[in-house]
Design an enzyme around this catalytic site. Structure first.
Site, PDB file in Angstrom:
ATOM      1  N   ASP A 272       0.872  -1.175   0.000  1.00 17.61           N
ATOM      2  CA  ASP A 272       0.000   0.000   0.000  1.00 17.61           C
ATOM      3  C   ASP A 272       0.918   1.238   0.000  1.00 17.61           C
ATOM      4  O   ASP A 272       2.135   1.137   0.174  1.00 17.61           O
ATOM      5  CB  ASP A 272      -0.952   0.001   1.207  1.00 17.61           C
ATOM      6  CG  ASP A 272      -2.181   0.885   0.932  1.00 17.61           C
ATOM      7  OD1 ASP A 272      -2.087   1.796   0.087  1.00 17.61           O
ATOM      8  OD2 ASP A 272      -3.230   0.666   1.562  1.00 17.61           O
TER       9      ASP A 272
HETATM   10  C1  BGC Z   1      -5.081   3.215   0.152  1.00 16.75           C
HETATM   11  C2  BGC Z   1      -5.218   2.216  -0.971  1.00 16.75           C
HETATM   12  C3  BGC Z   1      -5.041   2.913  -2.284  1.00 16.75           C
HETATM   13  C4  BGC Z   1      -3.679   3.584  -2.301  1.00 16.75           C
HETATM   14  C5  BGC Z   1      -3.351   4.251  -3.626  1.00 16.75           C
HETATM   15  C6  BGC Z   1      -3.841   4.054   0.022  1.00 16.75           C
HETATM   16  O1  BGC Z   1      -3.827   5.094   0.943  1.00 16.75           O
HETATM   17  O2  BGC Z   1      -5.072   2.522   1.388  1.00 16.75           O
HETATM   18  O3  BGC Z   1      -6.473   1.592  -0.900  1.00 16.75           O
HETATM   19  O4  BGC Z   1      -5.176   1.984  -3.331  1.00 16.75           O
HETATM   20  O5  BGC Z   1      -3.666   4.568  -1.282  1.00 16.75           O
HETATM   21  O6  BGC Z   1      -4.110   5.373  -3.854  1.00 16.75           O
END
Ligand code: BGC
Length: 779
Positions: free
Chosen positions: A301
């Site tokens: 993530d």
């Molecule tokens: C979120 C993810 C997301 C990623 C990219 C993160 O903060 O937890 O779900 O896909 O950002 O935007």
């Protein structure tokens, strides 16, 4: 410190958004929605052969480059203002948060023309429920209990995304959410592993097609795993989930998505049983690769590799990179930790280059499968034509109406007649274009809003009732005490609550407008930014003065319909007793207002069902139907495993939802009363439309294993079908109960087992179904 403890995207966006140097992120009858076929891509074998050949030509830095996902903008520490130099050196495998098509092409030209091996970049973005045309949020689409709905919507979203240069979406989110306080409940399919698995498969197939190809979008199944079990429902907080619960509940939708061919996974932010998910060898290697044989790749993530240090798990960035690679994490999202540290780790002999080869190979394979080497660029002339397709609006309207759940309908308040003369619409969500689309809309969230022209509920009602006089009393916009990540993106400011005088004034406006109307339609709930990432709640009450406004409208004696727009169940205990009709619309997307009118006026008969148990109050959370019996089960006269101040049953059970017609379930039969472990029996049930209009029933099958080597849930869903029935029509539905349905992961032997036992089988309209049969399983 570079990254805040709870940081991730939030920290990043707050400090670096918006970028200065680049323009970035800048019916009544059931139907199966038609999903066009995707072009076939390169076979897996061919992609593997080519990826291996390319890998052999790569030097160490180029391999590490493929493991680096750069933000589509300058990041401190990565040198230069733009990622151009790094891309030219083959140092970037993927770029995220970039939706400007010209910029996508410009960067792709650098990768393809200037880097030594010409490897194209995989551009990634969160296309969660639509690209320009927003479909209902995932929790809503799960409420359709119709995987063809998810598949069609995501297929369409994928076509839009790919036409706009997005090759990889961070969808589906398949985290089980048993606690409605957790804001990200809105991004998934709710509390149930069986329903969640069905929706996960549908999304994978929608985006990727049968095989990935030049018009598919690669999916990323997230957040692996246990993220939805965050303590207290607080986003990012630790999860403590024993292995048996992981296997029997939390991992199931992930496994289903992997089996459906999902090309990538995303590791979660939080600690799972004290080991951060992004450095968790058990999750990323033992379960995913070794148990499941998964051949795709895993991205962290956002900033989660760097955060391994923040968690107190890695000593320094080098250790974070080592722990990520060793755990089995192929790609570092946006933190630059891999690109800055892996070469040092290889020189020090802590990571072998062959280990890296195994990490890079699936990334290259995905690029080949998607046809990226042959079609690396976006055809800029086609973007707007694709994004503005009318068929998307039509699909969005169907999907939205199919996702709505009728919670209450006393005295057939709904459907409303179309000859209404005066309608009063109240509530802050009635005419909010941003909120109706939901939180994770690509353009809405990242600056390109205004292009989709969403239809609000007020606009939908006006279009449906051109001759009526429609007045609106919005009331004050409810604010949050603490702003979250989505607020930062949208530039929202804290909103002061209304003063006592302002409140009195709004209430008297509601009273007089309601007194003058044939019907009051209250569009209330939560603003879109009140759920999703970093948007957990301790209370589930209607925020702001909505409750007072609702009570004032009901006090006039006029019929009131509550249209609920929200990302999680909210506390509607009062409304459930005093408001005659309640329709849950979640965040229904761009065509939401038209879809609401379709349902309110009976052009569409609602058939959605709840994918979550609906609590009276936040204090009952986590609340889910598939809990164990306990030594004091609910049917005991002296049942004491309960709160003494609130009913023990949910306000509305999992699987619940009304229709404008009624259904009768009868003749539940098993093809065999006794099977050997591993064999299957067939369950049969008749469902008849006993009302006077056509409508959709969702037949649901639940089981319970009475005894065995572990306590099993009181009920668990093991089959469902949504069918359309004309008045008087009957259908016999069949479901299989075999190994997949009857097995569970036994905490004693740590194996999947089907045990000799007696199983209760129920079929009916929701998780309280009474129609019962018994199945005996023998050795
Ligand atoms: C979120 C993810 C997301 C990623 C990219 C993160 O903060 O937890 O779900 O896909 O950002 O935007």
């Amino acid at each position: 410190m570079l990254f805040s403890p709870r940081g991730g995207t939030y920290w990043f966006m707050r400090n670096f958004w918006p970028p200065k140097s680049l323009v970035l992120l800048s019916c009544l009858l059931a139907f199966t929605i038609y999903v066009p076929a995707q072009s076939a891509g390169m076979s897996a074998d061919e992609a593997h052969r080519r990826a291996e050949a390319l890998l052999k030509q790569m030097n160490l830095d180029e391999k590490i480059g493929q493991m680096n996902q750069a933000a589509g903008m300058a990041i401190p520490g990565l040198g230069g203002g733009k990622p151009d130099d790094l891309i030219a050196k083959g140092g970037v495998g993927s770029v995220l948060w970039l939706i400007d098509v010209k910029e996508i092409n410009r960067l792709q030209h650098i990768a393809v023309e200037k880097s030594r091996l010409h490897v194209p970049i995989l551009f990634a973005f969160d296309v969660i429920h639509g690209y320009r045309t927003a479909f209902p949020v995932p929790l809503a689409m799960a409420s359709s209990w119709d995987p063809s709905v998810e598949k069609a919507a995501q297929r369409y979203a994928g076509q839009d995304a790919r036409a706009a240069g997005i090759l990889w979406t961070f969808t589906p989110m398949v985290d089980i959410a048993r606690d409605a306080r957790w804001g990200r409940i809105v991004e998934g399919a709710g509390e149930d592993p069986y329903l969640g698995a069905a929706m996960a498969r549908a999304q994978v197939r929608g985006f990727q097609g049968q095989n990935m190809g030049p018009d598919s979008v690669l999916v990323c199944v997230k957040h692996f795993a246990g993220y939805g079990a965050a303590e207290g429902g607080r986003d990012y907080d630790s999860s403590y989930v024993p292995e048996e619960l992981m296997e029997n509940v939390y991992l199931k939708p992930f496994h289903a998505a992997a089996e459906a061919g999902a090309g990538s996974f995303m590791s979660a932010y939080m600690d799972l049983n004290d080991v951060p998910a992004s450095g968790n060898h058990w999750l990323l290697t033992d379960v995913l690769r070794n148990q499941w044989g998964y051949k795709g790749f895993v991205v962290s993530d956002a900033f989660a590799v760097a955060s391994l240090q923040v968690h107190g798990f890695a000593k320094d960035p080098e250790d974070a990179a080592l722990k990520g690679v060793t755990a089995g994490l192929n790609m570092d999202m946006a933190s630059g930790t891999y690109v800055k540290n892996i070469a040092k780790l290889v020189s020090a002999g802590k990571i072998r280059e062959t280990q890296l080869d195994a990490m890079v190979l699936p990334i290259l394979e995905a690029k080949y499968k998607m046809g990226l080497f042959d079609h690396p660029y976006v055809d800029e002339s086609k973007v707007e034509i694709t994004l503005n397709r009318q068929e998307g609006r039509e699909l969005a309207r169907k999907v939205a109406s199919r996702s709505m759940v009728l919670l209450r309908n006393e005295n057939q308040t709904l459907p409303l007649k179309k000859d209404l003369k005066k309608v009063t619409v109240i509530g802050p969500l009635a005419d909010s274009a941003h909120d109706i689309e939901g939180g994770w809309t690509v353009e809405g969230l990242f600056g390109g809003g205004g292009k989709s022209h969403p239809v609000t509920v007020l606009a939908g009602l006006k279009a449906a009732l051109p001759g009526a006089q429609i007045s609106a009393v919005p009331g004050p916009i409810p604010g949050k005490v603490f702003l979250g990540m989505v607020d930062q993106f949208s530039g929202a400011k804290a909103v002061a609550p209304p003063t006592a005088e302002e409140t009195t004034e709004w209430i008297s406006k509601v009273k007089s407008a309601a007194a003058d109307a044939d019907v009051v339609i209250a569009v209330m709930g939560e603003m879109a930014s009140m759920s999703s990432e970093a948007a957990s709640r301790a209370s589930m009450k209607l925020p702001g003065i909505q409750q007072q406004m609702l009570e004032a409208a009901v006090a006039t004696g006029k019929p009131v319909v509550l249209v609920l727009e929200n990302g999680r169940p909210v506390d509607i205990s009062w409304a459930a007793e005093h408001v005659p009709a309640i329709l849950e619309i979640w965040f229904p997307g761009t065509e939401g207002g038209n879809a609401v009118a379709d349902v309110l006026f009976g052009d569409v008969n609602p058939g959605g069902k709840l994918p979550v148990s609906w609590a009276h109050t936040a204090g009952e959370e986590p609340l889910y139907y598939n809990h164990n019996l306990t030594h004091e089960p609910e049917d005991r006269p002296n049942f004491t495993s309960r709160y003494w101040d609130v009913a023990s049953k949910p306000l509305y059970p999992f699987g619940y939802g009304l229709s404008y017609t009624t259904f009768k379930f009868e003749n539940l039969k098993l093809s065999k009363a006794r099977v050997k472990a591993g064999d299957s029996a067939e369950v049969q049930v008749d469902v008849t439309n006993t009302g006077s209009v056509a409508g959709d029933a969702v037949a649901q099958v639940y089981i319970h294993q009475r005894w065995g080597s572990a306590s099993r849930p009181v009920r668990q869903l093991e089959g469902f079908k949504r069918v359309g029935l004309k008045p008087g029509e009957k259908q016999t539905l069949t479901f299989a109960l075999g190994k997949d349905e009857l097995q569970f992961w036994d905490p004693q032997t740590k194996k999947w087992v089907v045990e000799p036992s007696t199983f209760d089988v129920w079929a009916g309209e929701d998780s309280t179904a009474k129609l019962h049969a018994e199945l005996t399983v023998s050795d």
